[in-house]
Design a protein around this motif. Structure first.
Motif, PDB file in Angstrom:
ATOM      1  N   GLN A 127      51.546  40.618  33.117  1.00  0.00           N
ATOM      2  CA  GLN A 127      50.415  40.302  33.239  1.00  0.00           C
ATOM      3  C   GLN A 127      50.179  39.313  31.908  1.00  0.00           C
ATOM      4  O   GLN A 127      49.260  38.546  31.991  1.00  0.00           O
ATOM      5  CB  GLN A 127      49.506  41.397  33.328  1.00  0.00           C
ATOM      6  CG  GLN A 127      49.233  42.030  34.523  1.00  0.00           C
ATOM      7  CD  GLN A 127      48.490  43.310  34.555  1.00  0.00           C
ATOM      8  OE1 GLN A 127      47.519  43.380  33.586  1.00  0.00           O
ATOM      9  NE2 GLN A 127      48.533  44.060  35.664  1.00  0.00           N
ATOM     10  N   ARG A 131      49.184  35.753  32.393  1.00  0.00           N
ATOM     11  CA  ARG A 131      47.608  35.803  31.922  1.00  0.00           C
ATOM     12  C   ARG A 131      46.716  35.902  33.141  1.00  0.00           C
ATOM     13  O   ARG A 131      45.749  35.253  33.550  1.00  0.00           O
ATOM     14  CB  ARG A 131      47.333  34.438  31.423  1.00  0.00           C
ATOM     15  CG  ARG A 131      48.168  34.182  29.903  1.00  0.00           C
ATOM     16  CD  ARG A 131      47.760  32.656  29.446  1.00  0.00           C
ATOM     17  NE  ARG A 131      48.806  32.404  28.366  1.00  0.00           N
ATOM     18  CZ  ARG A 131      48.936  31.029  27.866  1.00  0.00           C
ATOM     19  NH1 ARG A 131      48.310  30.187  28.583  1.00  0.00           N
ATOM     20  NH2 ARG A 131      49.777  30.727  27.069  1.00  0.00           N
ATOM     21  N   ASN A 132      47.091  36.789  33.896  1.00  0.00           N
ATOM     22  CA  ASN A 132      46.247  37.159  35.235  1.00  0.00           C
ATOM     23  C   ASN A 132      46.334  38.608  35.359  1.00  0.00           C
ATOM     24  O   ASN A 132      47.382  39.117  35.867  1.00  0.00           O
ATOM     25  CB  ASN A 132      46.925  36.290  36.270  1.00  0.00           C
ATOM     26  CG  ASN A 132      46.071  36.219  37.509  1.00  0.00           C
ATOM     27  OD1 ASN A 132      45.265  37.168  37.879  1.00  0.00           O
ATOM     28  ND2 ASN A 132      45.974  35.048  38.051  1.00  0.00           N
ATOM     29  N   ALA A 190      50.175  29.575  35.203  1.00  0.00           N
ATOM     30  CA  ALA A 190      50.085  30.980  35.572  1.00  0.00           C
ATOM     31  C   ALA A 190      49.489  31.256  36.935  1.00  0.00           C
ATOM     32  O   ALA A 190      50.402  32.145  37.797  1.00  0.00           O
ATOM     33  CB  ALA A 190      48.983  31.722  34.612  1.00  0.00           C
ATOM     34  N   SER A 191      48.775  30.431  37.311  1.00  0.00           N
ATOM     35  CA  SER A 191      48.189  30.712  38.948  1.00  0.00           C
ATOM     36  C   SER A 191      49.502  30.159  39.812  1.00  0.00           C
ATOM     37  O   SER A 191      49.666  31.086  40.738  1.00  0.00           O
ATOM     38  CB  SER A 191      47.149  29.628  39.094  1.00  0.00           C
ATOM     39  OG  SER A 191      46.059  29.554  38.178  1.00  0.00           O
ATOM     40  N   VAL A 194      51.738  33.353  40.078  1.00  0.00           N
ATOM     41  CA  VAL A 194      51.370  34.266  40.980  1.00  0.00           C
ATOM     42  C   VAL A 194      51.342  34.031  42.592  1.00  0.00           C
ATOM     43  O   VAL A 194      51.925  34.781  43.103  1.00  0.00           O
ATOM     44  CB  VAL A 194      49.923  34.931  40.322  1.00  0.00           C
ATOM     45  CG1 VAL A 194      49.342  35.964  41.347  1.00  0.00           C
ATOM     46  CG2 VAL A 194      49.816  35.152  39.091  1.00  0.00           C
ATOM     47  N   THR A 372      36.688  38.916  39.882  1.00  0.00           N
ATOM     48  CA  THR A 372      37.501  37.534  39.300  1.00  0.00           C
ATOM     49  C   THR A 372      36.819  36.332  39.850  1.00  0.00           C
ATOM     50  O   THR A 372      36.658  35.325  39.386  1.00  0.00           O
ATOM     51  CB  THR A 372      39.078  37.714  39.390  1.00  0.00           C
ATOM     52  OG1 THR A 372      39.559  38.699  38.958  1.00  0.00           O
ATOM     53  CG2 THR A 372      39.791  36.275  38.901  1.00  0.00           C
ATOM     54  N   ARG A 376      34.720  33.610  37.690  1.00  0.00           N
ATOM     55  CA  ARG A 376      34.873  32.072  37.726  1.00  0.00           C
ATOM     56  C   ARG A 376      33.731  31.260  38.433  1.00  0.00           C
ATOM     57  O   ARG A 376      33.351  30.146  37.780  1.00  0.00           O
ATOM     58  CB  ARG A 376      36.016  31.972  38.712  1.00  0.00           C
ATOM     59  CG  ARG A 376      37.429  32.315  37.977  1.00  0.00           C
ATOM     60  CD  ARG A 376      38.797  32.200  38.780  1.00  0.00           C
ATOM     61  NE  ARG A 376      39.685  32.614  37.839  1.00  0.00           N
ATOM     62  CZ  ARG A 376      40.863  32.563  38.477  1.00  0.00           C
ATOM     63  NH1 ARG A 376      41.245  32.040  39.647  1.00  0.00           N
ATOM     64  NH2 ARG A 376      42.108  33.111  37.590  1.00  0.00           N
TER      65      ARG A 376
END
Length: 381
Positions: A127, A131-132, A190-191, A194, A372, A376
């Motif tokens: 994580q 960063r998630n 990061a996105s 994932v 989350t 956002r």
């Protein structure tokens, strides 16, 4: 470790106490070194260490709760053992309950403690890199890779518990390497990391089910129980490889505890602090993958422990980074309590520990996704 003087901006930064000189009767006094708010400085000779006060308090409370859960797990079963006899067995004193506590329950408990701690630390590292809060070894494909490799080995006749943990490590490393390569586009976003991990997880899950359907009936039943995540029948044979890996990784985990503080910043801030992001992220990811893979080999993919433990630890400590010690204690506590519940709530039926972690983890994952997305959308409105 020293703090930065003055003010700084960027996510995850903490206000620092200024080293302003104090006036005394004989003129200005020497200024104290600046340190982040909420930290205490521990000095040992010429060395010093910054200690987060709240994190230390939370770790102490978690250790007490974990000790109570350990005693309860050793006391409760088909027959109740008094706590005094449990303590006698743990201290090596003669006890009529040596067989029940020392031979039947303690090896299983030790495996659960190590598995929970390994998953907790692994989730914290993954994580941090991603960063998630949605990222964890069981979400990005690591445990699915370990599971697919292990079930494949079972299908082809490898059923030795002395060999399967190493097969799981190979599978987890291979899955993580595949995700890392596919997510790399001049850097690790990061996105993308994932999302690609989720896709690989789905593909590996399908491959695992294929191996289960093609295998022998008895092997298929064994694989299904293992894939759920279970401590039933686990002992020192499964705990020994995991304990060995944890001991060997202690120096690297000490490095990770320091490196993750800067890796959690945004790229510009981390680079300005002199961090080599590529190497740091690769090192943190490798540590997380190895821990998750070995833990999966010991008890199967106990889902959601690596997802829950770091976020619970972070919310309890209120730190800007995920504390590794508190994550390990939280993961161990989750597994021990879940295993105790799995053994006793529906007695004499004994469920795999992964069933209870999923009962808690699945609703938490849905809440985390909704919260989350809400945050956002609120930030862009």
């Amino acid at each position: 470790m020293t703090g930065l003087r003055g003010t700084s901006s960027g996510p995850g930064t903490e206000p620092l106490r200024e080293a302003a000189p104090a006036l005394g009767a004989d003129g200005p006094r020497p200024a104290r070194s600046a340190r982040p708010d909420g930290y205490a400085v521990l000095r040992a000779g010429r060395g010093s260490l910054l200690l987060h006060r709240r994190a230390a308090l939370v770790a102490a409370v978690l250790a007490v709760l974990l000790s109570a859960a350990v005693v309860a797990s050793l006391c409760v079963g088909e027959s109740f053992v008094p706590p005094s006899e449990v303590v006698n067995v743990l201290l090596g004193r003669p006890s009529p309950d040596e067989l029940v506590v020392g031979t039947l329950r303690l090896p299983r408990l030790v495996t659960g403690l190590l598995v929970g701690a390994a998953f907790g630390v692994s989730g914290a590292l993954v994580q941090t890199v991603a960063r998630n809060p949605l990222a964890s070894p069981d979400v990005i494909g690591v445990t699915h890779g370990a599971g697919a490799a292990t079930v494949a080995a079972m299908t082809f006749g490898v059923t030795s518990y002395a060999v399967l943990p190493y097969v799981s490590v190979v599978g987890g490393l291979a899955a993580a390497l595949l995700v890392y390569v596919l997510a790399w586009r001049g850097g690790l976003h990061a996105s993308r990391f994932v999302l690609i991990g989720i896709g690989i997880s789905v593909a590996l899950g399908s491959l695992t089910r294929l191996f289960v359907t093609k295998g022998d009936y008895l092997v298929a039943q064994q694989a299904k129980v293992w894939l759920t995540g279970s401590l039933n029948g686990r002992g020192y044979d499964q705990a020994a490889p995991l304990a060995t890996v944890l001991v060997l990784l202690v120096p690297f985990l000490l490095w990770a505890a320091r490196a993750q503080r800067t890796a959690a910043f945004d790229d510009d801030t981390a680079t300005a602090l002199g961090t080599r992001l590529g190497r740091t992220r690769l090192g943190l990811t490798a540590l997380g993958v190895v821990l998750a893979s070995v833990a999966t080999g010991a008890a199967g993919p106990v889902d959601f422990v690596a997802l829950l433990a770091p976020q619970i630890a972070r919310r309890l400590t209120r730190t800007t980074h995920i504390p590794l010690v508190c994550s390990a204690l939280t993961g161990a506590l989750i597994v021990v309590v879940a295993d105790l519940s799995a053994r006793r709530l529906l007695s004499p039926l004994e469920l795999p520990v992964g069933v209870f972690t999923a009962l808690v983890g699945a609703p938490y994952l849905m809440w985390l996704i909704v919260s989350t997305r809400s945050s956002r959308s609120g930030g862009t409105a």
